[in-house]
Design a protein around this motif. Structure first.
Motif, PDB file in Angstrom:
ATOM      1  N   ASP A 169       0.825  -1.191   0.000  1.00 51.28           N
ATOM      2  CA  ASP A 169       0.000   0.000   0.000  1.00 51.28           C
ATOM      3  C   ASP A 169       0.867   1.252   0.000  1.00 51.28           C
ATOM      4  O   ASP A 169       1.781   1.377   0.810  1.00 51.28           O
ATOM      5  CB  ASP A 169      -0.917   0.000   1.219  1.00 51.28           C
ATOM      6  N   ALA A 170       0.591   2.167  -0.917  1.00 49.15           N
ATOM      7  CA  ALA A 170       1.385   3.395  -1.042  1.00 49.15           C
ATOM      8  C   ALA A 170       0.757   4.567  -0.305  1.00 49.15           C
ATOM      9  O   ALA A 170       1.233   5.706  -0.424  1.00 49.15           O
ATOM     10  CB  ALA A 170       1.575   3.750  -2.512  1.00 49.15           C
ATOM     11  N   GLN A 171      -0.290   4.323   0.479  1.00 52.18           N
ATOM     12  CA  GLN A 171      -0.915   5.397   1.248  1.00 52.18           C
ATOM     13  C   GLN A 171      -0.013   5.796   2.423  1.00 52.18           C
ATOM     14  O   GLN A 171       0.854   5.029   2.842  1.00 52.18           O
ATOM     15  CB  GLN A 171      -2.274   4.933   1.764  1.00 52.18           C
ATOM     16  N   PRO A 172      -0.198   6.981   2.984  1.00 58.39           N
ATOM     17  CA  PRO A 172       0.643   7.411   4.109  1.00 58.39           C
ATOM     18  C   PRO A 172       0.559   6.456   5.300  1.00 58.39           C
ATOM     19  O   PRO A 172      -0.461   5.821   5.545  1.00 58.39           O
ATOM     20  CB  PRO A 172       0.066   8.785   4.465  1.00 58.39           C
ATOM     21  N   GLY A 173       1.638   6.380   6.034  1.00 59.66           N
ATOM     22  CA  GLY A 173       1.716   5.485   7.189  1.00 59.66           C
ATOM     23  C   GLY A 173       1.664   4.044   6.743  1.00 59.66           C
ATOM     24  O   GLY A 173       2.236   3.664   5.715  1.00 59.66           O
ATOM     25  N   PHE A 174       0.994   3.216   7.543  1.00 60.14           N
ATOM     26  CA  PHE A 174       0.796   1.820   7.144  1.00 60.14           C
ATOM     27  C   PHE A 174      -0.317   1.688   6.118  1.00 60.14           C
ATOM     28  O   PHE A 174      -0.545   0.599   5.584  1.00 60.14           O
ATOM     29  CB  PHE A 174       0.478   0.965   8.371  1.00 60.14           C
ATOM     30  N   GLY A 175      -1.039   2.782   5.856  1.00 60.74           N
ATOM     31  CA  GLY A 175      -2.043   2.783   4.807  1.00 60.74           C
ATOM     32  C   GLY A 175      -3.352   2.127   5.163  1.00 60.74           C
ATOM     33  O   GLY A 175      -4.139   1.815   4.268  1.00 60.74           O
ATOM     34  N   VAL A 176      -3.604   1.906   6.461  1.00 62.91           N
ATOM     35  CA  VAL A 176      -4.821   1.208   6.875  1.00 62.91           C
ATOM     36  C   VAL A 176      -5.491   1.949   8.030  1.00 62.91           C
ATOM     37  O   VAL A 176      -4.851   2.735   8.736  1.00 62.91           O
ATOM     38  CB  VAL A 176      -4.527  -0.248   7.295  1.00 62.91           C
ATOM     39  N   GLU A 177      -6.784   1.674   8.217  1.00 65.15           N
ATOM     40  CA  GLU A 177      -7.555   2.257   9.308  1.00 65.15           C
ATOM     41  C   GLU A 177      -8.286   1.159  10.064  1.00 65.15           C
ATOM     42  O   GLU A 177      -8.734   0.171   9.465  1.00 65.15           O
ATOM     43  CB  GLU A 177      -8.595   3.249   8.771  1.00 65.15           C
ATOM     44  N   LEU A 178      -8.422   1.345  11.372  1.00 66.39           N
ATOM     45  CA  LEU A 178      -9.189   0.391  12.161  1.00 66.39           C
ATOM     46  C   LEU A 178     -10.678   0.512  11.831  1.00 66.39           C
ATOM     47  O   LEU A 178     -11.188   1.600  11.557  1.00 66.39           O
ATOM     48  CB  LEU A 178      -8.977   0.638  13.651  1.00 66.39           C
ATOM     49  N   ASN A 179     -11.343  -0.622  11.871  1.00 61.13           N
ATOM     50  CA  ASN A 179     -12.787  -0.664  11.643  1.00 61.13           C
ATOM     51  C   ASN A 179     -13.477  -0.503  12.995  1.00 61.13           C
ATOM     52  O   ASN A 179     -13.743  -1.474  13.697  1.00 61.13           O
ATOM     53  CB  ASN A 179     -13.175  -1.993  10.982  1.00 61.13           C
ATOM     54  N   ASP A 180     -13.764   0.743  13.352  1.00 59.76           N
ATOM     55  CA  ASP A 180     -14.300   1.033  14.689  1.00 59.76           C
ATOM     56  C   ASP A 180     -15.622   0.327  14.951  1.00 59.76           C
ATOM     57  O   ASP A 180     -15.910  -0.071  16.084  1.00 59.76           O
ATOM     58  CB  ASP A 180     -14.466   2.533  14.873  1.00 59.76           C
ATOM     59  N   GLU A 181     -16.410   0.155  13.919  1.00 55.07           N
ATOM     60  CA  GLU A 181     -17.695  -0.507  14.102  1.00 55.07           C
ATOM     61  C   GLU A 181     -17.519  -1.942  14.580  1.00 55.07           C
ATOM     62  O   GLU A 181     -18.293  -2.433  15.412  1.00 55.07           O
ATOM     63  CB  GLU A 181     -18.477  -0.481  12.786  1.00 55.07           C
ATOM     64  N   LYS A 182     -16.480  -2.615  14.077  1.00 57.19           N
ATOM     65  CA  LYS A 182     -16.253  -4.019  14.433  1.00 57.19           C
ATOM     66  C   LYS A 182     -15.522  -4.187  15.764  1.00 57.19           C
ATOM     67  O   LYS A 182     -15.710  -5.190  16.458  1.00 57.19           O
ATOM     68  CB  LYS A 182     -15.430  -4.705  13.321  1.00 57.19           C
ATOM     69  N   ILE A 183     -14.691  -3.199  16.134  1.00 59.99           N
ATOM     70  CA  ILE A 183     -13.834  -3.400  17.314  1.00 59.99           C
ATOM     71  C   ILE A 183     -14.292  -2.618  18.541  1.00 59.99           C
ATOM     72  O   ILE A 183     -13.690  -2.758  19.611  1.00 59.99           O
ATOM     73  CB  ILE A 183     -12.368  -3.047  16.997  1.00 59.99           C
ATOM     74  N   ALA A 184     -15.344  -1.827  18.417  1.00 60.18           N
ATOM     75  CA  ALA A 184     -15.754  -0.960  19.530  1.00 60.18           C
ATOM     76  C   ALA A 184     -16.017  -1.729  20.813  1.00 60.18           C
ATOM     77  O   ALA A 184     -15.675  -1.268  21.917  1.00 60.18           O
ATOM     78  CB  ALA A 184     -16.995  -0.163  19.128  1.00 60.18           C
ATOM     79  N   ASP A 185     -16.611  -2.904  20.699  1.00 58.35           N
ATOM     80  CA  ASP A 185     -16.949  -3.682  21.896  1.00 58.35           C
ATOM     81  C   ASP A 185     -15.726  -4.295  22.565  1.00 58.35           C
ATOM     82  O   ASP A 185     -15.843  -4.860  23.658  1.00 58.35           O
ATOM     83  CB  ASP A 185     -17.934  -4.806  21.537  1.00 58.35           C
ATOM     84  N   PHE A 186     -14.561  -4.202  21.921  1.00 61.67           N
ATOM     85  CA  PHE A 186     -13.343  -4.811  22.457  1.00 61.67           C
ATOM     86  C   PHE A 186     -12.387  -3.772  23.052  1.00 61.67           C
ATOM     87  O   PHE A 186     -11.225  -4.079  23.313  1.00 61.67           O
ATOM     88  CB  PHE A 186     -12.622  -5.607  21.368  1.00 61.67           C
ATOM     89  N   LEU A 187     -12.896  -2.548  23.262  1.00 55.43           N
ATOM     90  CA  LEU A 187     -12.043  -1.531  23.859  1.00 55.43           C
ATOM     91  C   LEU A 187     -11.601  -1.964  25.254  1.00 55.43           C
ATOM     92  O   LEU A 187     -12.437  -2.234  26.121  1.00 55.43           O
ATOM     93  CB  LEU A 187     -12.783  -0.194  23.924  1.00 55.43           C
ATOM     94  N   TYR A 188     -10.298  -2.038  25.468  1.00 56.86           N
ATOM     95  CA  TYR A 188      -9.738  -2.447  26.764  1.00 56.86           C
ATOM     96  C   TYR A 188      -9.599  -1.235  27.683  1.00 56.86           C
ATOM     97  O   TYR A 188      -9.955  -1.284  28.861  1.00 56.86           O
ATOM     98  CB  TYR A 188      -8.393  -3.125  26.527  1.00 56.86           C
ATOM     99  N   CYS A 189      -9.064  -0.146  27.129  1.00 56.23           N
ATOM    100  CA  CYS A 189      -8.963   1.081  27.909  1.00 56.23           C
ATOM    101  C   CYS A 189      -8.671   2.253  26.991  1.00 56.23           C
ATOM    102  O   CYS A 189      -8.145   2.080  25.874  1.00 56.23           O
ATOM    103  CB  CYS A 189      -7.902   0.980  29.001  1.00 56.23           C
ATOM    104  N   ARG A 190      -8.989   3.427  27.462  1.00 59.58           N
ATOM    105  CA  ARG A 190      -8.626   4.685  26.787  1.00 59.58           C
ATOM    106  C   ARG A 190      -7.827   5.516  27.790  1.00 59.58           C
ATOM    107  O   ARG A 190      -8.258   5.673  28.940  1.00 59.58           O
ATOM    108  CB  ARG A 190      -9.876   5.433  26.320  1.00 59.58           C
ATOM    109  N   ILE A 191      -6.690   6.041  27.369  1.00 59.69           N
ATOM    110  CA  ILE A 191      -5.770   6.706  28.287  1.00 59.69           C
ATOM    111  C   ILE A 191      -5.541   8.156  27.831  1.00 59.69           C
ATOM    112  O   ILE A 191      -5.211   8.397  26.659  1.00 59.69           O
ATOM    113  CB  ILE A 191      -4.398   5.981  28.343  1.00 59.69           C
ATOM    114  N   ASP A 192      -5.707   9.091  28.725  1.00 60.89           N
ATOM    115  CA  ASP A 192      -5.387  10.493  28.459  1.00 60.89           C
ATOM    116  C   ASP A 192      -3.879  10.665  28.666  1.00 60.89           C
ATOM    117  O   ASP A 192      -3.357  10.412  29.765  1.00 60.89           O
ATOM    118  CB  ASP A 192      -6.168  11.383  29.418  1.00 60.89           C
ATOM    119  N   LEU A 193      -3.181  11.092  27.622  1.00 58.99           N
ATOM    120  CA  LEU A 193      -1.720  11.205  27.681  1.00 58.99           C
ATOM    121  C   LEU A 193      -1.230  12.640  27.865  1.00 58.99           C
ATOM    122  O   LEU A 193      -0.021  12.881  27.880  1.00 58.99           O
ATOM    123  CB  LEU A 193      -1.095  10.635  26.390  1.00 58.99           C
ATOM    124  N   THR A 194      -2.155  13.560  27.997  1.00 54.52           N
ATOM    125  CA  THR A 194      -1.721  14.957  28.123  1.00 54.52           C
ATOM    126  C   THR A 194      -1.176  15.255  29.532  1.00 54.52           C
ATOM    127  O   THR A 194      -1.394  14.497  30.462  1.00 54.52           O
ATOM    128  CB  THR A 194      -2.901  15.905  27.841  1.00 54.52           C
TER     129      THR A 194
END
Length: 389
Positions: free
Chosen positions: A364-389
């Motif tokens: 894939d020649a898109q920027p970065g790794f060229g892929v995006e997470l499918n939030d609709e499929k993985i939302a129920d598997f969120l382990y944690c969200r961390i504020d890094l500021t």
């Protein structure tokens, strides 16, 4: 630009348990990584480790461009990274990958450009997991034949693994050392698969360190006529004397590396001159840039590199950038049939796997790794969200 938040996802997905990381900056740039202890045991521990590492080393305005500095801090100040095993290195890998992804995306370039540039336009792959759906060894030849019909000219399998329901594997152990027919059965399975696919298909065998060294030597001697391209982990990967003993007595090239961690884990292996192919796992050896350094070390010893990949489709995409950029690339591991396993969760919106043609993986020649997470499929598997500021 600084890191603003981290999200960790711990999935249950068709027999594996991927652990994914998404870092986001204050400017909205996103970086993805994977802690690749998705098989065996350790996924829950790697998710917890990843959380602890993020909270300790990514807070307080960390510059995501300084991936090398962050990785060095984790290695120096986590204490257990010195000589550490897969759990800590999996967390380190995910962080390092995500930081490099952020940098490439913000610069508008693919990650392979940060690794020296693309050396090839597509990647030769071998199919793993083609035995999914089988329930016994008797079904493997037909499954192999169907995989070749799908366009694959290179297959890997496990001649001593027990096939469980749905094609899952129970890998061998030395508890079989009292079985006089063990080697004979493995040889018969290799013979049957070779007969099914013909002489032109590349066969790769993973012994998963389940035999004694002398059983491994005997097995390798008896399969010489079946033209096996490499034998993976014929003994414990960190037992250099056993690896050297085997390598001096068998014809097949030896491949090792998925259970070694960091450059230091490969150094003595290279000095032993006992292997032909290195298999660093980009999701548990320290990251994609760390694996690039390992590949450079391997190049100095005239060795080929085949990245180990057994996790989600994110690891496939990450591996493609690595493989595209190294001169001593051999073949890319690929699981084309995960989608057939009950409970499988596709984590990406547009994974590379369905785009494979005639056994070759696109880059894939898109920027970065060229892929995006499918939030609709993985939302129920969120382990944690961390504020890094």
């Amino acid at each position: 630009m600084f890191l603003k938040s981290a999200e960790i996802f711990a999935l249950k997905s068709g027999g594996i348990n991927p652990v994914l990381l998404r870092l986001t900056t204050d400017s909205g740039e996103v970086g993805l990584g994977e802690a690749a202890v998705a098989y065996g045991v350790g996924a829950k521990a790697s998710a917890a480790m990843l959380q602890e590492l993020a909270e300790r080393f990514l807070r307080g305005g960390v510059d995501p461009y300084r991936a090398e500095s962050v990785a060095a801090s984790i290695k120096d100040f986590s204490f257990w990274a010195k000589g550490g095993g897969p759990i800590l290195h999996a967390g380190l890998s995910a962080i390092e990958q995500a930081l490099i992804d952020i940098k490439a995306r913000s610069l508008g370039i693919p990650v392979y450009e940060l690794l020296g540039g693309r050396m090839r336009d597509t990647l030769r792959t071998y199919a793993n997991g083609w035995y999914f759906g089988c329930s016994s060894d008797r079904e493997l030849p037909d499954a192999a034949e169907k995989t070749v019909a799908d366009g694959y000219s290179s297959l890997k399998f496990y001649p001593f693994a027990e096939i469980l329901d749905g094609g899952r594997l129970r890998h061998p152990s030395l508890r079989g050392s009292d079985d006089p027919d063990l080697v004979k059965r493995g040889v018969a399975l290799v013979a049957a698969v070779r007969e099914a696919v013909g002489p032109d298909v590349e066969l790769l065998l993973d012994l998963s360190a389940g035999l004694t060294p002398f059983d491994a030597i005997r097995f390798c001697h008896e399969i010489e006529k079946y033209d096996v391209a490499f034998v993976e982990e014929p003994t414990e990967p960190d037992d250099l004397n056993a690896l050297k003993l085997i390598s001096e007595r068998v014809q097949q090239p030896i491949a090792v590396g998925e259970r070694l961690y960091g450059r230091q884990g490969f150094r003595d292996l290279l000095e032993s001159r006992s292997v032909a192919i290195l298999q660093p796992d980009l999701g548990n050896t320290g990251g994609i840039w760390e694996a690039r350094k390992i590949a450079a070390m391997a190049e100095a010893y005239g060795l080929k590199v085949q990245p180990h990949i057994c996790a989600s489709s994110l690891s496939t995409a990450i591996g493609a950038h690595f493989s595209a950029s190294i001169p001593n690339f051999y073949v890319q591991e690929h699981f084309p049939y995960w989608g057939q396993v009950p409970g499988y969760v596709e984590v990406l919106k547009d994974p590379l796997e369905p785009r494979v043609v005639n056994g070759r993986l696109p880059i894939d020649a898109q920027p970065g790794f060229g892929v995006e997470l499918n939030d609709e499929k993985i939302a129920d598997f969120l382990y944690c969200r961390i504020d890094l500021t």
